[in-house]
Design a protein around this motif. Structure first.
Motif, mmCIF file in Angstrom:
data_model
loop_
_atom_site.group_PDB
_atom_site.id
_atom_site.type_symbol
_atom_site.label_atom_id
_atom_site.label_comp_id
_atom_site.label_asym_id
_atom_site.label_seq_id
_atom_site.Cartn_x
_atom_site.Cartn_y
_atom_site.Cartn_z
ATOM 1 N N LEU A 318 0.834 -1.211 0.000
ATOM 2 C CA LEU A 318 0.000 0.000 0.000
ATOM 3 C C LEU A 318 0.862 1.251 0.000
ATOM 4 N N TRP A 319 1.965 1.223 0.749
ATOM 5 C CA TRP A 319 2.894 2.363 0.752
ATOM 6 C C TRP A 319 3.488 2.574 -0.645
ATOM 7 N N LYS A 320 3.925 1.506 -1.283
ATOM 8 C CA LYS A 320 4.511 1.629 -2.621
ATOM 9 C C LYS A 320 3.485 2.151 -3.627
ATOM 10 N N ALA A 321 2.216 1.815 -3.420
ATOM 11 C CA ALA A 321 1.167 2.270 -4.333
ATOM 12 C C ALA A 321 0.741 3.711 -4.049
ATOM 13 N N ARG A 323 -0.850 4.734 -1.368
ATOM 14 C CA ARG A 323 -2.129 4.765 -0.654
ATOM 15 C C ARG A 323 -1.967 4.819 0.858
ATOM 16 N N LEU A 324 -0.751 4.622 1.341
ATOM 17 C CA LEU A 324 -0.461 4.677 2.775
ATOM 18 C C LEU A 324 0.768 5.558 2.959
ATOM 19 N N ASP A 325 0.579 6.695 3.624
ATOM 20 C CA ASP A 325 1.656 7.661 3.805
ATOM 21 C C ASP A 325 2.412 7.338 5.092
ATOM 22 N N ILE A 326 3.591 6.747 4.946
ATOM 23 C CA ILE A 326 4.413 6.426 6.119
ATOM 24 C C ILE A 326 5.501 7.482 6.322
ATOM 25 N N GLU A 327 6.118 7.952 5.246
ATOM 26 C CA GLU A 327 7.142 8.997 5.401
ATOM 27 C C GLU A 327 6.585 10.226 6.096
ATOM 28 N N GLY A 328 5.308 10.556 5.812
ATOM 29 C CA GLY A 328 4.705 11.731 6.422
ATOM 30 C C GLY A 328 4.539 11.609 7.922
ATOM 31 N N MET A 329 4.630 10.382 8.452
ATOM 32 C CA MET A 329 4.497 10.170 9.888
ATOM 33 C C MET A 329 5.801 10.413 10.637
ATOM 34 N N ILE A 330 6.892 10.566 9.904
ATOM 35 C CA ILE A 330 8.194 10.767 10.546
ATOM 36 C C ILE A 330 8.400 12.258 10.777
ATOM 37 N N SER A 331 8.461 12.656 12.038
ATOM 38 C CA SER A 331 8.602 14.079 12.338
ATOM 39 C C SER A 331 10.054 14.500 12.483
#
Length: 361
Positions: A318-321, A323-331
């Motif tokens: 999902l991240w690669k597609a 559809r799931l923002d994981i980088e944006g969760m890193i502060s």
């Protein structure tokens, strides 16, 4: 190697030591070079006694890295493989595993409470949940290392190792939210933001994010919430948007007040999902009358009811597609010696998730 060591429950600082060595790998274990480790609120709970933790200990359980070596009996991983750490590995043979409840298996985690994972000089040191990712290296059971693609950034994989899986899994695996359902998420730190994204992925029509910190409201909207309010504003918004109450309420904080708020905001026949760990001494009261006539369910979601070998790959797909923002969760990206400061800041509104990026050497 270097590691951040907690010596006493309640300590305000972790000691950064450079005389720490891992123990193992023994049979069925994997030796990992830690490349990135997430700073999770559970680590703070271990420090302040909210979660049981023998000391001295290396905290940290949300990590990714490279395989350095494997113990006897491990023939499906080899040095150089990139892995994400599964802090709740299943043994495969206990009664929970035989029922397909792998996320309830405590075999390896309980072993971590009695078996040190490190030596600091002559001092045996435990690893949190049998892990200890606030170190440059760690050893975990084979089931605690999930191979991932070599092009997945370490910090992205580290967050999948706990926060993302816990939050998204609570929505997808535990609650099984359906398209058109209505959802409220109470507590919008890292896990709460992941739950908001899980509700968006599931097709929820209304996703209300609740937090006491105003700075988190915009973040929640950016990650997919349809509304974002303080606890004091929730009742008025509910009457405006879903007067009958929400289909699902996710309590990511898990203190008595938030659990009662989750119950009150859920419709009759709806479901309250307990995501946060809370504290053992906290008590929440419900009368038999309201439990019967409200018809609501209260269900737990430990680690997002996840099967990590299955779910890590799904979440990364999902991240690669996009559809799931994981980088944006890193502060923030931190050094190992900044972990104490990061844990001290976990209550601040600008922290979604912090990641310790270890040396690349």
């Amino acid at each position: 190697m270097r590691a951040a060591v907690l010596h006493t429950i309640g300590d305000e600082k972790l000691e950064i030591r450079d005389d720490v060595a891992v123990l193992g790998p023994g049979p069925g274990e994997v030796h990992i070079r830690v490349r990135a480790a997430g700073v999770c609120h559970s680590d703070l709970s271990a420090i302040n006694g909210g979660l049981p933790q023998p000391v001295p200990a290396v905290l940290g359980h949300e990590a990714a890295g490279d395989v350095l070596a494997v113990g006897d009996g491990v023939d499906d991983l080899e040095p150089g493989d990139r892995v994400a750490v599964n802090w709740l590995p299943s043994c495969g043979i206990c009664s929970h595993c035989r029922r397909g409840e792998n996320h309830l298996c405590m075999t390896h985690v309980m072993a971590g409470y009695v078996m040190p994972r490190f030596m600091a000089g002559d001092l045996p040191v435990f690893g949190m949940a049998g892990c200890g990712s606030f170190a440059e290296e760690m050893v975990v059971p084979r089931a605690g290392a999930v191979r991932i693609d070599a092009d997945v950034p370490y910090e992205v994989a580290a967050l999948v190792g706990c926060g993302v899986t816990t939050g998204v899994g609570a929505v997808i695996n535990t609650a099984r939210v359906r398209p058109g359902d209505t959802v409220v998420v109470i507590g919008c730190g890292g896990v709460g933001i992941a739950a908001v994204q899980g509700a968006r992925l599931a097709g929820a029509a209304v996703i209300v994010a609740v937090d006491t910190v105003p700075a988190r409201h915009q973040a929640a909207l950016r990650f997919g919430a349809t509304h974002s309010v303080t606890p004091d504003e929730l009742s008025d918004l509910q009457m405006e948007v879903v007067p009958e109450g929400f289909d699902y309420s996710f309590d990511v904080v898990a203190v008595p007040q938030t659990l009662r708020t989750a119950w009150a905001s859920t419709r009759r026949g709806g479901t309250v999902v307990v995501v946060g760990a809370g504290r053992a001494e906290h008590q929440v009261e419900f009368s038999p009358f309201e439990l019967l006539f409200e018809g609501k369910s209260i269900i737990p979601s430990l680690y997002g009811s996840a099967d990590p070998p299955r779910d890590f790959s799904r979440l990364l797909a999902l991240w690669k597609a996009g559809r799931l923002d994981i980088e944006g969760m890193i502060s923030r990206r931190l050094r190992l010696d900044q972990v104490g400061e990061a844990l001290g800041n976990l209550g601040s509104g600008d922290v979604i998730r912090q990641v310790i990026v270890q040396s690349e050497t």
